[in-house]
Design a protein around this motif. Structure first.
Motif, PDB file in Angstrom:
ATOM      1  N   GLU A 200       0.837  -1.205   0.000  1.00 58.33           N
ATOM      2  CA  GLU A 200       0.000   0.000   0.000  1.00 58.33           C
ATOM      3  C   GLU A 200       0.865   1.246   0.000  1.00 58.33           C
ATOM      4  OE1 GLU A 200      -3.809   0.332   2.490  1.00 58.33           O
ATOM      5  OE2 GLU A 200      -2.358   1.527   3.629  1.00 58.33           O
ATOM      6  N   ILE A 201       0.395   2.289  -0.690  1.00 56.26           N
ATOM      7  CA  ILE A 201       1.068   3.588  -0.709  1.00 56.26           C
ATOM      8  C   ILE A 201       0.095   4.631  -0.175  1.00 56.26           C
ATOM      9  CG2 ILE A 201       2.152   5.360  -2.123  1.00 56.26           C
ATOM     10  CD1 ILE A 201       2.953   3.245  -4.101  1.00 56.26           C
ATOM     11  N   THR A 202       0.549   5.414   0.801  1.00 55.08           N
ATOM     12  CA  THR A 202      -0.291   6.444   1.405  1.00 55.08           C
ATOM     13  C   THR A 202      -0.018   7.791   0.742  1.00 55.08           C
ATOM     14  OG1 THR A 202      -0.256   5.267   3.527  1.00 55.08           O
ATOM     15  CG2 THR A 202      -0.925   7.577   3.563  1.00 55.08           C
ATOM     16  N   LEU A 203      -1.098   8.478   0.381  1.00 59.58           N
ATOM     17  CA  LEU A 203      -0.997   9.768  -0.302  1.00 59.58           C
ATOM     18  C   LEU A 203      -1.653  10.853   0.551  1.00 59.58           C
ATOM     19  CD1 LEU A 203      -2.094   8.579  -3.873  1.00 59.58           C
ATOM     20  CD2 LEU A 203       0.233   8.731  -2.973  1.00 59.58           C
TER      21      LEU A 203
ATOM     22  N   SER B  30       9.332   1.504   3.276  1.00 61.77           N
ATOM     23  CA  SER B  30       8.706   0.236   2.907  1.00 61.77           C
ATOM     24  C   SER B  30       9.337  -0.237   1.612  1.00 61.77           C
ATOM     25  CB  SER B  30       7.198   0.391   2.748  1.00 61.77           C
ATOM     26  OG  SER B  30       6.579  -0.880   2.655  1.00 61.77           O
ATOM     27  N   LYS B  31       8.977  -1.402   1.177  1.00 60.68           N
ATOM     28  CA  LYS B  31       9.580  -1.950  -0.037  1.00 60.68           C
ATOM     29  C   LYS B  31       9.062  -1.194  -1.266  1.00 60.68           C
ATOM     30  CE  LYS B  31       6.192  -5.580  -1.077  1.00 60.68           C
ATOM     31  NZ  LYS B  31       6.003  -7.032  -1.289  1.00 60.68           N
TER      32      LYS B  31
ATOM     33  N   GLY C 160     -12.864  14.563   5.786  1.00 61.80           N
ATOM     34  CA  GLY C 160     -12.750  14.000   7.113  1.00 61.80           C
ATOM     35  C   GLY C 160     -11.526  13.124   7.312  1.00 61.80           C
ATOM     36  N   SER C 161     -10.689  12.994   6.311  1.00 63.13           N
ATOM     37  CA  SER C 161      -9.463  12.211   6.443  1.00 63.13           C
ATOM     38  C   SER C 161      -8.302  13.012   5.881  1.00 63.13           C
ATOM     39  CB  SER C 161      -9.579  10.873   5.705  1.00 63.13           C
ATOM     40  OG  SER C 161      -9.794  11.084   4.333  1.00 63.13           O
ATOM     41  N   GLU C 162      -7.099  12.660   6.286  1.00 57.31           N
ATOM     42  CA  GLU C 162      -5.924  13.392   5.871  1.00 57.31           C
ATOM     43  C   GLU C 162      -5.163  12.715   4.749  1.00 57.31           C
ATOM     44  OE1 GLU C 162      -3.542  14.013   9.286  1.00 57.31           O
ATOM     45  OE2 GLU C 162      -4.968  15.383  10.264  1.00 57.31           O
ATOM     46  N   SER C 163      -5.566  11.507   4.370  1.00 57.72           N
ATOM     47  CA  SER C 163      -4.805  10.788   3.351  1.00 57.72           C
ATOM     48  C   SER C 163      -5.708   9.831   2.588  1.00 57.72           C
ATOM     49  CB  SER C 163      -3.647  10.017   3.993  1.00 57.72           C
ATOM     50  OG  SER C 163      -4.134   9.021   4.884  1.00 57.72           O
ATOM     51  N   VAL C 164      -5.183   9.388   1.452  1.00 55.34           N
ATOM     52  CA  VAL C 164      -5.806   8.366   0.626  1.00 55.34           C
ATOM     53  C   VAL C 164      -4.780   7.262   0.428  1.00 55.34           C
ATOM     54  CG1 VAL C 164      -6.709   7.836  -1.681  1.00 55.34           C
ATOM     55  CG2 VAL C 164      -7.334   9.972  -0.566  1.00 55.34           C
ATOM     56  N   ALA C 165      -5.188   6.020   0.527  1.00 52.86           N
ATOM     57  CA  ALA C 165      -4.276   4.894   0.373  1.00 52.86           C
ATOM     58  C   ALA C 165      -4.612   4.134  -0.902  1.00 52.86           C
ATOM     59  CB  ALA C 165      -4.352   3.962   1.576  1.00 52.86           C
TER      60      ALA C 165
ATOM     61  N   ALA D 247      -3.406  -8.627  -9.868  1.00 49.81           N
ATOM     62  CA  ALA D 247      -2.560  -8.215 -10.989  1.00 49.81           C
ATOM     63  C   ALA D 247      -3.221  -7.135 -11.830  1.00 49.81           C
ATOM     64  CB  ALA D 247      -2.215  -9.421 -11.847  1.00 49.81           C
ATOM     65  N   ASN D 248      -4.551  -7.155 -11.919  1.00 49.97           N
ATOM     66  CA  ASN D 248      -5.279  -6.222 -12.781  1.00 49.97           C
ATOM     67  C   ASN D 248      -6.243  -5.325 -12.014  1.00 49.97           C
ATOM     68  OD1 ASN D 248      -4.086  -7.362 -15.141  1.00 49.97           O
ATOM     69  ND2 ASN D 248      -5.573  -9.041 -15.036  1.00 49.97           N
ATOM     70  N   GLN D 249      -6.116  -5.303 -10.701  1.00 53.42           N
ATOM     71  CA  GLN D 249      -7.070  -4.525  -9.904  1.00 53.42           C
ATOM     72  C   GLN D 249      -6.378  -3.913  -8.701  1.00 53.42           C
ATOM     73  OE1 GLN D 249     -10.496  -6.401  -7.731  1.00 53.42           O
ATOM     74  NE2 GLN D 249     -11.693  -5.415  -9.355  1.00 53.42           N
ATOM     75  N   ALA D 250      -6.763  -2.658  -8.394  1.00 55.94           N
ATOM     76  CA  ALA D 250      -6.232  -1.951  -7.231  1.00 55.94           C
ATOM     77  C   ALA D 250      -7.388  -1.446  -6.378  1.00 55.94           C
ATOM     78  CB  ALA D 250      -5.351  -0.786  -7.664  1.00 55.94           C
ATOM     79  N   THR D 251      -7.080  -1.135  -5.144  1.00 53.56           N
ATOM     80  CA  THR D 251      -8.084  -0.635  -4.199  1.00 53.56           C
ATOM     81  C   THR D 251      -7.662   0.742  -3.701  1.00 53.56           C
ATOM     82  OG1 THR D 251      -8.593  -2.886  -3.462  1.00 53.56           O
ATOM     83  CG2 THR D 251      -9.310  -1.072  -2.045  1.00 53.56           C
ATOM     84  N   ILE D 252      -8.606   1.678  -3.740  1.00 55.16           N
ATOM     85  CA  ILE D 252      -8.372   3.017  -3.196  1.00 55.16           C
ATOM     86  C   ILE D 252      -9.163   3.130  -1.898  1.00 55.16           C
ATOM     87  CG2 ILE D 252      -8.468   5.490  -3.618  1.00 55.16           C
ATOM     88  CD1 ILE D 252      -8.598   4.947  -6.570  1.00 55.16           C
ATOM     89  N   ARG D 253      -8.475   3.432  -0.808  1.00 56.36           N
ATOM     90  CA  ARG D 253      -9.126   3.592   0.499  1.00 56.36           C
ATOM     91  C   ARG D 253      -9.143   5.080   0.859  1.00 56.36           C
ATOM     92  NH1 ARG D 253      -9.106  -1.672   2.229  1.00 56.36           N
ATOM     93  NH2 ARG D 253      -7.327  -2.953   1.520  1.00 56.36           N
ATOM     94  N   TYR D 254     -10.310   5.552   1.292  1.00 52.89           N
ATOM     95  CA  TYR D 254     -10.465   6.965   1.625  1.00 52.89           C
ATOM     96  C   TYR D 254     -11.582   7.098   2.647  1.00 52.89           C
ATOM     97  CZ  TYR D 254     -14.355   6.653  -1.725  1.00 52.89           C
ATOM     98  OH  TYR D 254     -15.501   6.287  -2.382  1.00 52.89           O
ATOM     99  N   GLY D 255     -11.879   8.294   3.044  1.00 52.78           N
ATOM    100  CA  GLY D 255     -12.911   8.522   4.045  1.00 52.78           C
ATOM    101  C   GLY D 255     -13.879   9.601   3.621  1.00 52.78           C
TER     102      GLY D 255
END
Length: 495
Positions: A4-7, A66-67, A87-92, A98-106
């Motif tokens: 995961e990468i935090t933005l 991280s790696k 309401g959140s300070e970052s997006v992950a 292999a062909n799909q990613a997940t964006i986590r936010y608030g």
């Protein structure tokens, strides 16, 4: 998490405004409509977009231990999530499969996540690594580069002048040049360790305030003529690489007037500059294709003159706080260039007469502008001079050794003003007789074009009148039908 990468939300919002100016618009390559989010071995996180001709890369302030990881997702998906996050300070961003990613936010206090398509890292176009010297650009050159781009052409058929030209033909005195064929900007007082001259294409990103205000710029050149040459700019948070424009820039020195021929000089004070900026856009004729405005010198006084049509009276406004040297004369030019010169701080004006190229200048910067003929009478023909390359100026402020440019007089008409265009000469040398014959042919073509445009406007007016008459006839027929219906209904009434 390693996957995961935090933005940080605040940084990403600012970055997306610049990254969006480089996202590819073609539908045949979906990956160029994506954003590459990467973390290297040192923990540095970058976001990158490309349209194949250019690459924009944003570096986050803080590293993440991280790696290494690379996630490539659609740009629009990330932009929509960042816009709606609160309401959140970052997006992950996490690589799920292999062909799909997940964006986590608030949203408020509610955690959300969204599945999006992702691309393989090896599908991303590669940018050339730097193999040359990096040059720190002085602020004066960066400003001149941006001003040259504002004066460049937007015509896609003239791609060679769709940007700024760094001319290093004189190793001791370099120039930054921009032109659209109607006016020309040139600035000197620079000396860069470049082997070859460069044509830098004007792009939305280079003119974006988020990049121009992001600290000092460095310049580097990579690649080779056999493949492609890339020009790389770096600021505090950004890397921008763009493919150099191939081709030969016009011999711009041939249109720069000779300093010794200038017989009129005007210096605009701060009060004069402010007045011109305020009134020039509001004077009559601003909606004309050439937006003509006159500079009328009468003794020690200067007036702005403009009118909506050649049959109308002139609107005259005195200009205070000016110093004038020279004979009385009235010179007309496109007011867009007058306003641009005032905006650039080119407050010293020089002219030879009302028919020749004029110059706005200040220290090592200058703008060459051709006059506009508003009288409806053909100007006198001047023989064209040979177009051999000129010798560069020997001083940073006055390119006095440059030759007098060839004068090309277009044929005006009685219905429209004609802007005199500085013709960028090619490498061939012509005799004055051939140049005069060619000029006459060009004038005749322009006159035919103007006549055709006037005929088309007349036909359009006739068409509009016919359409109006047709509408009026339909309305009349409708009223007549209504009266007839009323009469028929009355005839049925029995007393």
């Amino acid at each position: 998490m390693n996957n995961e990468i935090t933005l940080p939300l605040a940084e990403v919002k600012a970055a997306l405004a610049g990254l969006g100016k480089v996202v590819g618009r073609t539908h045949s390559l979906p990956i160029v409509q994506a954003v590459r989010i990467a973390r290297d071995k040192a923990g540095q996180v970058t976001l990158q977009t490309t349209d194949l001709d250019s690459f924009a890369t944003f570096r986050l302030e803080k590293s993440q231990e991280s790696k290494p990881l690379t996630v490539i997702i659609p740009f629009k998906e990330l932009a929509a999530v960042v816009k709606n996050s609160s309401g959140s300070e970052s997006v992950a961003v996490e690589q799920a499969t292999a062909n799909q990613a997940t964006i986590r936010y608030g949203i408020g206090s509610t955690p959300m996540q969204q599945k999006v398509e992702s691309f393989k890292p090896d599908e991303w176009p590669s940018v050339q690594e730097g193999n040359g010297e990096t040059i720190l650009l002085p602020n004066g050159m960066r400003d001149s580069l941006l001003q040259a781009m504002q004066c460049s052409s937007h015509d896609p058929t003239r791609y060679v002048i769709n940007g700024a030209f760094i001319d290093v033909s004189d190793k001791k005195l370099n120039y930054v040049v921009g032109t659209d064929g109607r006016h020309l900007f040139a600035a000197n007082s620079f000396c860069l360790p470049l082997k070859e001259s460069l044509i830098i294409p004007s792009t939305k990103f280079l003119n974006w305030s988020g990049f121009t205000q992001d600290g000092d710029w460095t310049l580097g050149v990579t690649g080779s003529k056999e493949k492609r040459i890339d020009i790389r700019f770096q600021s505090d948070h950004w890397d921008f690489t763009v493919k150099m424009t191939e081709g030969e820039f016009p011999r711009w020195r041939n249109v720069v007037p000779n300093q010794q021929d200038m017989v009129l000089k005007i210096e605009f004070g701060p009060e004069a500059v402010q007045l011109i900026k305020q009134v020039a856009p509001r004077m009559p004729g601003f909606d004309h294709v050439n937006q003509p405005i006159g500079l009328a010198v009468k003794g020690n006084n200067l007036e702005l003159k403009a009118r909506k049509d050649h049959k109308d009276d002139w609107t005259v406004i005195p200009v205070p706080a000016v110093k004038i040297e020279g004979k009385p004369v009235t010179i007309h030019l496109n007011r867009t260039y007058l306003l641009q010169a005032m905006e650039f701080g080119l407050t010293q004006f020089e002219a030879q007469d009302s028919l020749s190229a004029m110059r706005f200048r200040n220290q090592g910067r200058q703008m060459i502008v051709m006059p506009v003929n508003v009288e409806g009478t053909p100007p006198a023909q001047a023989p064209a001079e040979p177009t051999a390359p000129a010798t560069p100026a020997t001083t940073p402020t006055t390119p006095a050794s440059e030759p007098k440019p060839p004068v090309v007089q277009p044929q005006p008409t009685t219905t429209t003003t004609t802007e005199r265009k500085p013709i960028m000469p090619k490498s061939e040398t012509k005799t004055p007789e051939n140049g005069s014959a060619l000029t006459k042919a060009v004038q005749q073509v322009e006159a035919v074009k103007d006549a055709l445009r006037e005929a088309i406007r007349g036909l359009n007016d006739v068409e509009d009148s016919l359409k109006l008459a047709q509408k009026e006839r339909k309305a009349t027929d409708k009223e007549i039908d209504s009266v007839r219906s009323t009469i028929k209904s009355l005839q049925k009434v029995q007393l």
